[in-house]
Design an enzyme around this catalytic site. Structure first.
Site, PDB file in Angstrom:
ATOM      1  N   GLY B 252       1.651  49.841  29.820  1.00 49.99           N
ATOM      2  CA  GLY B 252       0.676  49.074  30.586  1.00 49.99           C
ATOM      3  C   GLY B 252      -0.555  49.909  30.863  1.00 49.99           C
ATOM      4  N   ALA B 523       7.305  55.839  41.553  1.00 49.39           N
ATOM      5  CA  ALA B 523       8.551  56.592  41.434  1.00 49.39           C
ATOM      6  C   ALA B 523       8.834  57.360  42.723  1.00 49.39           C
ATOM      7  CB  ALA B 523       8.469  57.526  40.234  1.00 49.39           C
ATOM      8  N   ILE B 655       9.557  67.893  41.160  1.00 50.57           N
ATOM      9  CA  ILE B 655       9.778  67.065  39.970  1.00 50.57           C
ATOM     10  C   ILE B 655      11.220  66.577  39.969  1.00 50.57           C
ATOM     11  CG2 ILE B 655       9.777  67.060  37.449  1.00 50.57           C
ATOM     12  CD1 ILE B 655       6.993  67.300  38.778  1.00 50.57           C
ATOM     13  N   GLY B 728       2.243  62.530  42.557  1.00 49.23           N
ATOM     14  CA  GLY B 728       2.095  61.652  41.402  1.00 49.23           C
ATOM     15  C   GLY B 728       2.098  62.412  40.083  1.00 49.23           C
ATOM     16  N   GLU B 731      -0.727  59.715  36.246  1.00 47.53           N
ATOM     17  CA  GLU B 731      -2.163  59.583  35.962  1.00 47.53           C
ATOM     18  C   GLU B 731      -2.817  60.922  35.670  1.00 47.53           C
ATOM     19  OE1 GLU B 731      -3.636  56.267  36.959  1.00 47.53           O
ATOM     20  OE2 GLU B 731      -1.855  55.532  37.972  1.00 47.53           O
TER      21      GLU B 731
END
Lengths: 157, 765, 329
Positions: B252, B523, B655, B728, B731
């Site tokens: 997407g 997430a 992570i 995040g 991105e």
């Protein structure tokens, strides 16, 4: 009769399937819409992405630019027919190396990779890259795809 | 800010890699991977309801004007045709609210209109029994137009200067005066073209009405709640009556978060026909059915001391938008926080042109912003005679100068150090054109990237089943970022069961709320929600064991009991549940409290983008960071650029699954390679039409364009950022790649390309 | 795509008859026909599948050349040992074309019939004007986005680039196209657009390509195909060159040279002028540069395709250098 449907008997994944379709129906749409074999993906429908890669008589081809009628009398293998019981080593290598993210190009990548190894075009990383360039991956799994194919190719030697 | 030392200690044990035996943080293979490699993962458009009809869109061939007449007489006669929708025949819907939850008008919404604002705008839709029939009948629809003058793009002389977006203005100090007085300065313009998300799965949907006010939509969706709201509002049915299903999403990158007009068209067709309708957007239509990244232009002036210390940053940016809506590609993001400067000024304008409304594409805003500042700082380095890495460290921002707050964590210095070390940056020959291999010039470039932490509450159900298995349910989605996997890991860790015993179900509006899968937030947030729900389920199990009158464990009179591997105490969970007359335990939890948000209006929280926290709302400024080191080889005769080596180091906090995070990082870098060298919507200005609207002409990288890529994690758990310390991942990796490549091309050739992409004509022309 | 009748040709004669029928089109690999049918450029009434014809896919080497059956797949020819050894430019042109999947589908004969990638040609709905599709309707490309359009062999009717790779190698190596009884030199097989851009090949109704004949030569043995493009793979040429060279016994004087260009012209573009100035000359960087400059004699720029001129000159020069004997500076 241009609009007449024709009857076909296709051999797909080792099974014979009878089908009545218009001649213009592509192998890709026949697989997805008629047989429910949706593992073969439609990414562009114009021969530019490789997501619809299947094997016809063992050769990797694009199902979107192949008529269903053309493959009567030939054998078609899709991702669903690749490793019906155990995973094919290329499938297992893709899983191990995380050679995909969204998974949409993956069946085409795997079908292409199996053929790439069989053709003898997986000798070096650069050769794998060139001979896998017909399968676009927008998530950018390429380095992992190369690693998976390298491993599967080495195991097959 | 350095995280607290107890947090650091905690983190070292929890951060984890393959060997530590814990589920969360382990390099676990994607749990949805088996289905995907077998071709058994069924994407939304592969659902096969009975009696399915197929809809095909007809697009405008003019960029501006009005539909005078639609002639559908030939199409109507074509075999199999059941319905043709045109601006004259399509029924009105109610205008839906936008992603801020605001309704632009109380008037009707027409998914097809006579007014044309861009080439490719839907003008008609043809529905037939088979796809082939619909495709051919759509070709037979002819449309007459009254053509009006069109503005093709940002560079069109008729485009004008547009309007300033006041909310985007950022300023401190006196940038203009400081620039004027600065002993060293540069002033440059940087531009980016239209870029397209092009996920390999094209957009589309299947719409099926169960009755006149119950609608089910199968559609790839990054935002189940937001899109479901739009459909429900269009058709004026209760939100609960709208079921949105999206188990897998074939990519997407920002483009599948909203319901677009073709969705309304398909759902209307299904309603009118009383049968399910599939509308698959064709690949060429994906260039106009929704927007990609807007074209941008930035003018950047940097003032510095002769030693390279920044004195002022002056920034004026603009992006194209459509004539009917406003999209702001916020170019002031990266440039405002990346470097320390006492004086700063940024303003942003939007310029309406005849295009589909641009939209989100991986790291919207931060990406073009980094293209500007990370190119400009490199130019300043050469101007002053400093190493490009040195100038970045010299101007390192120790805190957020824009917000005047400490960072929640910023391991960017560590990223520069780790990347430079692995890349061998110290061996770089400083002068442009000074490194060669055979006929090729070699260049090394560096650039940094960042992306802010967006945070919205989330909700999840965790079920403990009689056989010891665990279920996790959420309307969150997995488009490849690994949501299925890390949520399974989260539940497995909290409940001490193997990951294989956890089944995660996502992508269904009947499941608990989740925010948009975009902005690199999903997430992290859902890990928090599942963690909380799983611990609550465990507590409930223990509570029942200790207190339920029928509990066989009650006699132990213990304070607590161990739970793990399908057992509570020494009992199988199944046997225990049977003893107390239950077949499962289910808890639902949300994370409003943890995110400091009121739980008063979950509908608004999840169906709009207003439910999130700001990047700085807890006294810390929270962002992910990265540093890219890239080698290019340039054939100067041909102007061809090959990226030959990439080392990138990331600070994305803790992570949860390094294997999957590394894949996302590499993927973002590869999209950055495409942005740098290949990707560009090519506009025929006479017609206002993007003419390379296919994958043979809009070029994205192939396998052969991508070298080995080394990614390094330098993050530490950041509990100021999120509940479990993650930041995040998705991105930030694309941010800074294009400037790193342009900087490398300059180092190789001495040619500075300020207009993406870096195509061969720009290097030899 | 419009529906059509489908049938399989039973014999070459059957195929030939079909090729003369109005509304009938031959289907070989399908990579051009089905693509164009989906674009709305081709609308056959009958599709005659010739892929099941036997005996047309052989690659037969003999002392004077090679005969490649029209139905041989691109991939099979690319990897044929004899082709790689005696006609390397042919193999190189083939494996750098399209993708592995498309090369497994596309036939050698069909490849010569592929159509231009001109975006205006490929989109009849958005761009009704196209003299190739609809003679006399005009050219939507002229004045538009033309960075990939031709600089050589253009006319006021058409500036569409021939997209071929293989065809460039064949034109350089003096191949012939076998149309049953008749043979046409590859160079003459591809037509200039002139005032009739709809007519791209010297093939008559009722004729089909049955084979390609490439004569053996020292220049063919020492040949190469150099393709330059922005993307590393799976893209048409920005510019390309097929070069074959034979040297005198001294190892530096050029006895024979063939040069053809791709990606820059309306047909595969043989450049005799380049050949003429190099023949009999000793190879030197100066001689190469002088000759390469002649490659684009008569070039006409349309809009933003100026780059192609300098680019293809450099491609020619590099291709020549790549084929020079070892030890020559």
């Amino acid at each position: 009769m241009p609009n007449a449907a024709i009857s076909l008997r296709l051999q797909i994944n080792g099974h014979l399937h009878d089908l009545t379709v218009e001649p213009r129906v592509t192998l890709l749409d026949a697989l997805r819409e008629q047989f429910g074999l949706t593992g073969t993906k439609k990414g562009c429908d114009q021969g530019q992405c490789g997501a619809c890669t299947v094997h016809v008589d063992g050769q990797r081809v694009l199902a979107c630019l192949t008529l269903a009628a053309q493959v009567e009398g030939r054998t078609v293998t899709t991702i669903e027919g690749l490793g019906e019981e155990a995973l094919h080593p290329v499938q297992a290598a893709f899983l191990e190396h995380d050679a995909f993210q969204c998974g949409y190009c993956t069946p085409g990548q795997i079908m292409s990779a199996v053929a790439c190894i069989r053709e003898g075009h997986a000798g070096t990383d650069d050769e794998i890259r060139e001979y896998m360039s017909g399968n676009l991956c927008r998530c950018g799994a390429y380095p992992n795809i190369v690693a998976a194919i390298r491993q599967a190719a080495e195991a097959s030697r | 800010m350095t995280p607290r030392s107890d947090v650091l200690t905690e983190s070292r044990t929890k951060r984890g890699d393959a060997g530590d035996g814990r589920a969360l943080g382990a390099r676990i293979t994607r749990v949805d991977g088996l289905a995907k490699v077998r071709g058994a993962a069924t994407y939304s458009l592969e659902h096969r309801p009975a009696d399915l009809a197929h809809a095909v869109l007809v697009g405008s061939t003019i960029a501006a004007g009005r539909v005078r007449r639609v002639d559908q007489s030939e199409a109507e006669k074509a075999p199999g045709v059941r319905l043709i929708l045109t601006p004259d025949t399509i029924p009105a819907l109610k205008t839906a609210s936008n992603w801020l939850g605001e309704r632009p008008s109380e008037g009707p919404y027409h998914a097809l209109t006579h007014e044309i604002g861009f080439q490719g705008q839907h003008v008609a839709a043809v529905v037939a029994d088979t796809l082939e029939q619909a495709v051919e009948a759509a070709r037979l629809v002819t449309i007459e137009y009254d053509v009006a003058p069109a503005v093709a793009d940002l560079r069109d002389s008729r485009a004008g200067a547009g309007t300033e977006v006041e909310a985007m203005t950022i300023a401190w100090g006196d940038a203009e005066a400081a620039l004027e007085a600065a002993p060293a300065k540069i002033r440059r313009e940087y531009t980016t073209p239209r870029e397209y998300n092009v996920p390999i799965e094209p957009h589309g949907l299947i719409a099926e009405w169960q009755d006149e006010d119950h609608l089910t939509i199968w559609e790839p969706s990054q935002w189940i709640a937001g899109m479901a709201r739009t459909y429900a509002e269009w058709f004026e049915i209760p939100y609960e009556n709208l079921r949105m299903i999206s188990p897998y999403i074939g990519g997407g990158f920002g483009s599948k978060a909203l319901a677009y007009s073709y969705g309304a068209i398909a759902a209307q067709a299904a309603k009118l026909l009383g049968r399910p309708v599939k509308l698959a957007v064709t690949r060429p239509q994906t260039f106009t059915a929704y927007g990609g990244r807007a074209e941008t232009r930035q003018e950047i002036a940097l003032g510095a001391t002769l030693e390279g210390k920044l004195l002022a940053i002056h920034h004026r940016a603009a992006n194209e938008t459509s004539t009917t809506g406003t999209w702001v590609e916020r170019c002031g993001g990266t440039i405002a926080i990346m470097y320390a400067t006492p004086n700063f000024s940024s303003k942003h304008r939007v310029v309406p042109v005849n295009t589909v409304l641009p939209s989100a594409f991986r790291a919207p805003g931060e990406n073009p912003s980094a293209w500007g500042i990370e190119s400009a700082i490199d130019e300043l380095a050469y101007e002053i005679g400093l190493d490009p890495l040195a100038i970045r460290l010299l101007n390192y921002a120790e805190h957020d100068h824009q917000a005047n707050l400490p960072w929640s964590s910023r391991q960017l210095r560590e990223a520069f150090a780790a990347g430079a070390e692995r890349f061998g940056w110290s061996k770089r020959s400083p002068a442009p054109r000074s490194m060669r291999a055979g006929s090729q010039l070699i260049g090394w470039g560096v650039a940094a990237g960042t992306y802010p932490m967006r945070r919205t509450p989330g909700q999840a159900i965790v079920r403990l089943l009689a056989d010891g298995a665990v279920e996790v349910l959420s309307a969150a989605i997995d488009m490849g970022q690994g949501t299925y996997t890390i949520l399974a890991q989260t539940a497995a860790e909290a409940l001490a069961v193997p990951v294989e015993r956890v089944a995660v179900r996502l992508g269904d509006s009947s499941m608990p709320w989740a925010p948009v899968g975009g902005g690199s937030q999903l997430a992290n947030l859902m890990v928090g929600a599942v963690h909380k729900a799983a611990l609550a389920a465990r507590d409930e199990l223990i509570g029942l064991a200790l207190n339920d009158p029928k509990s066989p464990l009650r006699h132990l009179q213990a304070n607590t009991l161990p739970v793990g591997d399908g057992r509570i105490g020494d009992l199988e969970i199944g046997a225990f549940l049977a003893a107390i007359g239950r077949d499962h335990i289910e808890v639902l939890r949300d994370t409003f409290a943890e995110n400091g948000k009121s739980a008063d209006d979950p509908f608004k929280t999840y169906t709009t983008i207003t439910g999130g926290r700001t990047t700085t709302d807890n006294g810390y400024s929270a962002h992910s960071w990265c540093a890219h080191f890239i080698e290019v080889r340039v054939d100067e005769d041909f102007g061809t650029v090959r990226v030959s080596r990439v080392v990138s180091a990331f600070d994305c906090g803790r992570i949860f699954n390094p294997k999957l995070a590394e894949s996302q990082w590499k993927g973002g870098i590869i999209q950055g390679i495409g942005q740098a060298l290949l990707e560009e919507g090519v506009v025929d200005r006479r017609h206002g039409r993007v003419i390379n609207n296919n994958l043979g002409d809009y070029l994205i990288p192939t396998n052969a364009d991508v070298p080995d890529i080394e990614v390094i994690s330098v993050g530490v758990p950041d509990f100021h950022a999120t509940m479990l310390g993650g930041k995040g991942v998705g991105e930030v990796p694309i941010v800074g790649v294009a400037p790193a490549i342009a900087n490398a091309v300059f180092h190789a050739t001495g040619k500075r390309i300020r207009d993406l992409p870096i195509t061969l004509d720009k290097l030899i022309g | 795509m419009r529906n059509f009748a489908y049938r399989r040709a039973g014999s070459v004669d059957d195929a030939r008859r079909a090729a003369a029928e109005a509304g009938a089109m031959l289907l070989a690999g399908g990579t051009t026909l089905l693509d164009l049918a989906k674009c709305g450029v081709a609308a056959p009434e009958t599709v005659v599948d010739i892929t099941h014809l036997r005996g047309l896919d052989t690659i037969a080497h003999d002392p004077s050349g090679v005969t490649i059956g029209a139905l041989a797949k691109m991939s099979a020819v690319a990897t044929d040992r004899g082709i790689c050894a005696h006609y390397p430019a042919v193999s190189e042109a083939l494996w750098q074309a399209a993708s592995a999947q498309l090369r497994n589908m596309a036939t050698i004969g069909g490849n010569l019939m592929q159509r231009t990638r001109c975006a205006y040609f490929r989109d009849p709905v958005a761009f009704p004007a196209c003299n190739k599709r609809n003679p006399g309707s005009g050219c939507a490309a002229i004045g538009g986005v033309t960075r990939n359009h031709a600089v050589l062999g253009t006319s006021q009717s058409c500036i569409a680039t021939n997209p071929g790779d293989l065809a460039v190698a064949l034109v350089a190596l003096d191949a012939e196209i076998v149309l049953g009884e008749r043979r046409v030199a590859a160079d003459a097989f591809f037509l200039l657009p002139g005032a009739t851009p709809q007519r791209e090949h010297a093939i008559e109704p009722g004729e089909i390509i049955t084979a390609i004949r490439i004569p053996v030569s020292a220049a063919a043995c020492n040949s190469t195909y150099l393709k330059v493009r922005g993307r590393q793979s799976y893209e048409f040429a920005a510019a390309s060159a097929a070069v074959g060279m034979e040297f005198e016994a001294d190892g530096r004087t050029i006895r024979d040279i063939r040069v053809a260009l791709g990606g820059v012209a309306t047909k595969p573009w043989r450049v005799h002028a380049v050949e003429a100035v190099l023949k009999g000359q000793e190879l030197s960087p100066e001689a190469i540069d002088r000759a390469a400059a002649l490659a684009t004699e008569g070039a006409v720029i349309h809009g933003d395709n100026r780059t192609k001129i300098s680019l293809v000159q450099r491609v020619v020069a590099r291709a020549i250098i790549n084929r020079k004997p070892r030890g020559i500076a």
